[in-house]
Design a protein around this motif. Structure first.
Motif, PDB file in Angstrom:
ATOM      1  N   GLY A   1       6.168   8.270  -1.137  1.00  0.00           N
ATOM      2  CA  GLY A   1       6.881   7.067  -1.541  1.00  0.00           C
ATOM      3  C   GLY A   1       7.016   6.005  -0.491  1.00  0.00           C
ATOM      4  O   GLY A   1       7.698   5.018  -0.690  1.00  0.00           O
ATOM      5  N   THR A   2       6.384   6.178   0.638  1.00  0.00           N
ATOM      6  CA  THR A   2       6.472   5.093   1.606  1.00  0.00           C
ATOM      7  C   THR A   2       5.386   4.078   1.297  1.00  0.00           C
ATOM      8  O   THR A   2       4.387   4.382   0.663  1.00  0.00           O
ATOM      9  CB  THR A   2       6.260   5.606   3.035  1.00  0.00           C
ATOM     10  OG1 THR A   2       4.930   6.116   3.132  1.00  0.00           O
ATOM     11  CG2 THR A   2       7.247   6.692   3.372  1.00  0.00           C
ATOM     12  N   TYR A   3       5.618   2.905   1.735  1.00  0.00           N
ATOM     13  CA  TYR A   3       4.576   1.900   1.549  1.00  0.00           C
ATOM     14  C   TYR A   3       4.542   0.970   2.745  1.00  0.00           C
ATOM     15  O   TYR A   3       5.516   0.826   3.462  1.00  0.00           O
ATOM     16  CB  TYR A   3       4.780   1.102   0.259  1.00  0.00           C
ATOM     17  CG  TYR A   3       6.016   0.233   0.237  1.00  0.00           C
ATOM     18  CD1 TYR A   3       7.229   0.732  -0.185  1.00  0.00           C
ATOM     19  CD2 TYR A   3       5.948  -1.104   0.624  1.00  0.00           C
ATOM     20  CE1 TYR A   3       8.346  -0.059  -0.218  1.00  0.00           C
ATOM     21  CE2 TYR A   3       7.074  -1.905   0.594  1.00  0.00           C
ATOM     22  CZ  TYR A   3       8.271  -1.381   0.170  1.00  0.00           C
ATOM     23  OH  TYR A   3       9.384  -2.171   0.144  1.00  0.00           O
TER      24      TYR A   3
ATOM     25  N   HIS B   1       0.866  -1.187   0.000  1.00  0.00           N
ATOM     26  CA  HIS B   1       0.000   0.000   0.000  1.00  0.00           C
ATOM     27  C   HIS B   1       0.892   1.223   0.000  1.00  0.00           C
ATOM     28  O   HIS B   1       1.538   1.525   1.000  1.00  0.00           O
ATOM     29  CB  HIS B   1      -0.901  -0.003   1.236  1.00  0.00           C
ATOM     30  CG  HIS B   1      -1.878  -1.138   1.241  1.00  0.00           C
ATOM     31  ND1 HIS B   1      -3.086  -1.070   0.579  1.00  0.00           N
ATOM     32  CD2 HIS B   1      -1.801  -2.368   1.775  1.00  0.00           C
ATOM     33  CE1 HIS B   1      -3.708  -2.226   0.735  1.00  0.00           C
ATOM     34  NE2 HIS B   1      -2.958  -3.024   1.447  1.00  0.00           N
ATOM     35  N   TYR B   2       0.921   1.856  -1.124  1.00  0.00           N
ATOM     36  CA  TYR B   2       1.784   3.029  -1.228  1.00  0.00           C
ATOM     37  C   TYR B   2       1.089   4.232  -0.644  1.00  0.00           C
ATOM     38  O   TYR B   2      -0.104   4.448  -0.841  1.00  0.00           O
ATOM     39  CB  TYR B   2       2.133   3.305  -2.690  1.00  0.00           C
ATOM     40  CG  TYR B   2       3.130   2.314  -3.241  1.00  0.00           C
ATOM     41  CD1 TYR B   2       2.703   1.163  -3.899  1.00  0.00           C
ATOM     42  CD2 TYR B   2       4.487   2.523  -3.095  1.00  0.00           C
ATOM     43  CE1 TYR B   2       3.609   0.249  -4.393  1.00  0.00           C
ATOM     44  CE2 TYR B   2       5.405   1.609  -3.587  1.00  0.00           C
ATOM     45  CZ  TYR B   2       4.964   0.491  -4.235  1.00  0.00           C
ATOM     46  OH  TYR B   2       5.859  -0.418  -4.721  1.00  0.00           O
ATOM     47  N   LYS B   3       1.864   4.995   0.080  1.00  0.00           N
ATOM     48  CA  LYS B   3       1.305   6.229   0.618  1.00  0.00           C
ATOM     49  C   LYS B   3       2.081   7.375   0.005  1.00  0.00           C
ATOM     50  O   LYS B   3       2.963   7.181  -0.803  1.00  0.00           O
ATOM     51  CB  LYS B   3       1.453   6.209   2.130  1.00  0.00           C
ATOM     52  CG  LYS B   3       0.782   4.977   2.731  1.00  0.00           C
ATOM     53  CD  LYS B   3       0.982   4.951   4.224  1.00  0.00           C
ATOM     54  CE  LYS B   3       0.631   3.620   4.850  1.00  0.00           C
ATOM     55  NZ  LYS B   3      -0.632   3.037   4.519  1.00  0.00           N
TER      56      LYS B   3
END
Lengths: 236, 540
Positions: free
Chosen positions: A61-63, A56-58
Motif C-alpha cells: 500500500g505504499t506509493y 506508483h503503488y507498491k
C-alpha cells in the motif's frame, strides 16, 4: 450542466451533494483573438495546482509520486505570461476544449458572451444498472465577454489591460487554492481512478471536466455542450 | 519544544522548512533571470525532487541562501527575505520586490507533518511559481539586458520594506500551518513601476530621468551583497532540458529510488553516503563580475555590489533527494487511503504505520557534509572568477573600442526565435565603458546563439569573435531551404541588374547584329514560303 445525449461516464450529481462543491467565478473581457490565450492561462494555472505527479503503488500500500515539471508560456496577444504543467497531453486537451469554446463564441447567435467551466469531481461507484455518480467538489467558472475594438491603439491598450486583469485572476486563483479547503482523500490503488485522471503519461490531475455555455443577446443559453475530457467513458 | 510533536516529526518538519526555503529562493531567482523556465515532468520518481516538483537548483543561489540562513530556520521575527532590485547602466538602482518567508506563532497541532504539511508546501511552491510571473518585475526581468539588470539579495532577519517607495502593494502567495507555527509566503512590490511602460527600458537615450533618486549605497551595508539574476550564456531554451536531466540523473545515481516499505520518506542512509562531489564538477561556469560599471577600476573593487551572476550551471541539486511514500493498510477493512485528507475530512482510522526508522538521523550529518561540500566547492570557484574577470576585461576593451557603431542590437530587436539567428552579434557601444566585458552574460537569451549548444558549462566562450557586425534580421525570417534569410534576400535582390534587353548599350549592339543577320533570315523565310502559305490558308 447536463449536455445533450452523449455517452456519459456518470450520472449528474444530485443537488444535495452539490452543496459540498466549492464554486468560484472569474470574469474577463477580452478581444476575440485573446480568448484562447486568456482561457488557457486561467485553466492551466488552476490545473497546475490540481495536478500531482503520477502515483506508483507498491506492495503494502505504499506509493511514490512522480515529479511535476513546469514551463513558462508567453502569450502572443496579451502582455502576459503564465506557468503551466509540463505535459503535452494535458495542454492538448485544454487547447481542444478552449478551441471549441472559442469557435462557439464566434458562431452566430452569440453577442460574444459565454462562460467556460472547469469542474473537479470524484466518482462514486454505484451498483449495476446505475452508472457511477460524479460528485463535484470544486467548480471554476470563467465568464467571458468578447469586445470589438476599432483601431490599433485600442488594441494595444487592450493587450496591456487584459494582461493586468489576468494577473489579478491568477492572484485570485492562488488565494482560493491557499485556503486549503476540501480536497479528496488520497486514494488507495483500487480507488485512484475515482479521484485522479490517470490516463496521462506524465502527470496526474484530479478528475475534471470542461464545459461551456454561450449566451445569446437575449441572455438565454442557446448552446450547452458538455465535453468530457476523461479517458474512460462508460456506456451502460 | 512541543511535547505533542514527536522528535521524528520535528526533524522532518525542520527539514521540510529548510528545503522549502531553499526551493523558494530558487523559484524566485529563476523567475527573475530573464528567460523562460522549462522543466520536465517525470512519471517515475527520481528521488531527487523535493515536493515532487521539478525545480532546478542553481548552485550559487543555494549557496547564497544557505549562507544567509546560516543554519537557522525562519521563525517568529526571523524571516527569510529575497530582495529583487533593478540596476541601470548608469548605476542607479531601485528595489522592486521583497519576497518574505515568515513564520508566525499560530500553530496547528493537529496537522500531520509528513503528509499534509508536505503536500501543502508543494502547493505553495506551485502558487509561488504562478505568482512570480504576475508581479510587474517579471516583465522587467524578461527585458533586462543592456540598459539594466535585475539583482537579488537574500537576507535573514527583519523584513525591510522601506526601499520599495510609497504605496507598495503586497500579495500573499499562501500560508501553511504547521505544529510549530504558520509559514507565510508573501511579496511586497513597488507599484510606481507599473505605470512605467517597459518601453522606457528599451533602447532609448539615458533614462536617468525615470529613476528617481534612489539611494545607491545600500542602507544595510552589513547585509549580503547583491547578485545579478543572469543567465548563463550558451544556454538557450533547448538546453534547459539536458541540464535538468543531467542534474536529476546525477542525483538518481547518488540516491536510490527504491523506498523501504515501511517508511513514509525513503531517505535511507545509503542515499547520503556519496556527498555530491559532482557539484564541483558541474561548477565549471566562471563567475563574471557585475554588468555595469563606469570605471574599469571598480571591477576590481570588492564593493558590496560585486556579486556574481546567477548562472545556470549544469545545475546540481544540492538538496537531498526526497521521495514521498505513503504507507497504507492492505486488504480487509476500510480501505485506508494512503494519505490523510486535508482539512475537514481527516479520518482517524488512517494511517500511519508509525514512521519508524525514517532515516533522517542519517541524513543530518550528511546534510552538513553536503553543505560543506557545496560551500567548499563554491568557495573554490569564487577564487578563480576574479582572475578570470580581469583577464576577460582586458580582452574585451580592445574588442569594443575598434568596433563600428551598430545599427541595432539583438537585445532590442526582441526577435522571436532569435536563437536561430546566425551567430554574429554586436553590442551597442555608445560608451564602451558603460558596456563592460561581462555584458554578454547579461544580455538576452539571444546571445545564447553565440555559443555552441555543447558548451553547457563554459561561458568563457565570449571571445572577441563574438562581437561582429550583424545584419538586420527581420522577424520570422528564418528559411531552412535557402541559406539566407529574408533580410539578406531582400537587400541582395533589391537592386537587381537590369535586363539585358533593356540596357541601351547592349541594345545598340544587338541592333547592329540584328540588322546584319536580316538578309540571312529573309533567305530562310523565302525558302519556306510554301509552308507559310499553307499555314495561312489553314487559318482562313
Amino acid at each position: 450542466m447536463v449536455g445533450p445525449g452523449r455517452s456519459r461516464c456518470c450520472a449528474p450529481s444530485s443537488a444535495g451533494r452539490a452543496m459540498n462543491c466549492r464554486a468560484e467565478v472569474l470574469e474577463v473581457s477580452v478581444e476575440g483573438r485573446q480568448v484562447e490565450e486568456a482561457m488557457l492561462a486561467v485553466l492551466h494555472t488552476i490545473l497546475l495546482h490540481r495536478s500531482t505527479g503520477k502515483f506508483h503503488y507498491k506492495k503494502e500500500g505504499t506509493y511514490s509520486i512522480g515529479t511535476v515539471g513546469t514551463q513558462d508560456v508567453d502569450c502572443d496577444f496579451i502582455d502576459f505570461a503564465y506557468v503551466r504543467v509540463s505535459s503535452e497531453e494535458l495542454d492538448r486537451a485544454l487547447r481542444k476544449a478552449v478551441g471549441e469554446f472559442k469557435d462557439a463564441l464566434r458562431g452566430s447567435g452569440s453577442d460574444g458572451m459565454g462562460q467556460i467551466s472547469l469542474e473537479f469531481y470524484q466518482k462514486k461507484k454505484s451498483r449495476w444498472p446505475f452508472s457511477d455518480e460524479c460528485i463535484p467538489w470544486e467548480l471554476w467558472t470563467i465568464k467571458v465577454n468578447v469586445v470589438n475594438l476599432a483601431n490599433e491603439q485600442e488594441r494595444q491598450i487592450c493587450r496591456e489591460k487584459v494582461g493586468e486583469k489576468l494577473c489579478e485572476k491568477i492572484i485570485n486563483i492562488v488565494e482560493v487554492m491557499n485556503r486549503h479547503e476540501y480536497l479528496p482523500k488520497m486514494p488507495t490503488q483500487s480507488e485512484v481512478d475515482n479521484v485522479f485522471d490517470t490516463s496521462l503519461k506524465d502527470v496526474q490531475p484530479y478528475l475534471y471536466k470542461i464545459s461551456y455555455q454561450i449566451t445569446d443577446s437575449l441572455g438565454t443559453s442557446v448552446t450547452t455542450t458538455m465535453r468530457r475530457l476523461i479517458k474512460d467513458t462508460l456506456a451502460l | 519544544m512541543d511535547t505533542d510533536l514527536s522528535s521524528q516529526d520535528r526533524k522532518d518538519l525542520d527539514k521540510f522548512i529548510k528545503f522549502f526555503a531553499l526551493k523558494t529562493v530558487q523559484v524566485i531567482v529563476q523567475a527573475r533571470l530573464g528567460e523562460k523556465i522549462c522543466t520536465r515532468s517525470s512519471s517515475s520518481p527520481t528521488g531527487s525532487d523535493w515536493f515532487n516538483l521539478a525545480i532546478k537548483d542553481i548552485p550559487e543561489v543555494t549557496h547564497e541562501a544557505k549562507k544567509a540562513l546560516a543554519g537557522q530556520l525562519p521563525a517568529v521575527g526571523r524571516s527569510m527575505c529575497v530582495e529583487i532590485s533593478l540596476k541601470t547602466s548608469e548605476g542607479d538602482s531601485m528595489e522592486l520586490e521583497i519576497w518574505c518567508l515568515e513564520m508566525n506563532e499560530k500553530c496547528d497541532k493537529e496537522i500531520k507533518v509528513s503528509y499534509t504539511v508536505y503536500n501543502r508546501l508543494s502547493l505553495l511552491l506551485k502558487s509561488l511559481l504562478a505568482i512570480t510571473r504576475v508581479t510587474p518585475a517579471y516583465r522587467l526581468s524578461r527585458k533586462q539586458g543592456h540598459e539594466y539588470v535585475i539583482l537579488y539579495r537574500i537576507y535573514f532577519g527583519e523584513v525591510q520594506l522601506s526601499g520599495l517607495g510609497e504605496g507598495f502593494q503586497t500579495v500573499r502567495v499562501g500560508t501553511v500551518g504547521t505544529p510549530v507555527g504558520t509559514i507565510t509566503l508573501s511579496c511586497a512590490y513597488r507599484i510606481n513601476l507599473a505605470f512605467m511602460s517597459t518601453r522606457q527600458f528599451e533602447r532609448t537615450p539615458p533614462i536617468m530621468g525615470i529613476i528617481i533618486d534612489h539611494f545607491v549605497d545600500r542602507p544595510y551595508p552589513s547585509s549580503s551583497p547583491m547578485h545579478p539574476c543572469n543567465y548563463r550564456a550558451g544556454e538557450d531554451n533547448g538546453a534547459v532540458y539536458p541540464s535538468v536531466e543531467d542534474s536529476q540523473e546525477v542525483c538518481t545515481t547518488s540516491f536510490s529510488t527504491s523506498p523501504p516499505s515501511q517508511c513514509v520518506f525513503t531517505v535511507t542512509k545509503a542515499h547520503f553516503q556519496t556527498p555530491p562531489p559532482v557539484v564541483t564538477d558541474t561548477l565549471k561556469v566562471p563567475v563574471m563580475g557585475l554588468a555595469f560599471s563606469h570605471q574599469p577600476a571598480a571591477l576590481g573593487v570588492g564593493s558590496a555590489d560585486m556579486g556574481y551572476p546567477v548562472l545556470f550551471a549544469g545545475g546540481l541539486n544540492a538538496a537531498h533527494p526526497h521521495q514521498l511514500i505513503g504507507p497504507g493498510k492492505e486488504g480487509g477493512v476500510p480501505p485506508v487511503p494512503s494519505q490523510p485528507t486535508h482539512g475537514t475530512q481527516a479520518d482517524q482510522e488512517r494511517m500511519c504505520t508509525p514512521l519508524d526508522g525514517v532515516h533522517y538521523s542519517a541524513a543530518t550529518p550528511s546534510s552538513s557534509e553536503d553543505t560543506e561540500t557545496v560551500s567548499n566547492s563554491s568557495e573554490g570557484k569564487c577564487g578563480s572568477p576574479h582572475d578570470l574577470l580581469e583577464t576577460i576585461f582586458i580582452r574585451k576593451v580592445g574588442a569594443f573600442v575598434n568596433k563600428p557603431i551598430n545599427q541595432v542590437t539583438m537585445a532590442n530587436l526582441d526577435i522571436p526565435f532569435a536563437m536561430f539567428a546566425p551567430k554574429n552579434v554586436e553590442l551597442e557601444d555608445n560608451d564602451p565603458m558603460v558596456n563592460p566585458p561581462e555584458s554578454p552574460e547579461t544580455e538576452s537569451p539571444l546571445q545564447g546563439s553565440l555559443h555552441s549548444e555543447g558548451s553547457s558549462g563554459s561561458s568563457t566562450g565570449n571571445t572577441h569573435d563574438d562581437f561582429v557586425m550583424i545584419d538586420f534580421k527581420p522577424a520570422f525570417s528564418k528559411d531552412d531551404i535557402l541559406p539566407m534569410d529574408l533580410g539578406t534576400f531582400y537587400r541582395e535582390f533589391q537592386n537587381p541588374p537590369q535586363l539585358s534587353s533593356l540596357s541601351i548599350d547592349i541594345g545598340a549592339q544587338s541592333m547592329a547584329e540584328d540588322l546584319d543577320s536580316l538578309p540571312e533570315k529573309l533567305a530562310v523565310h523565302e525558302k519556306n514560303v510554301k509552308e507559310f502559305d499553307a499555314f495561312v490558308e489553314t487559318l482562313q
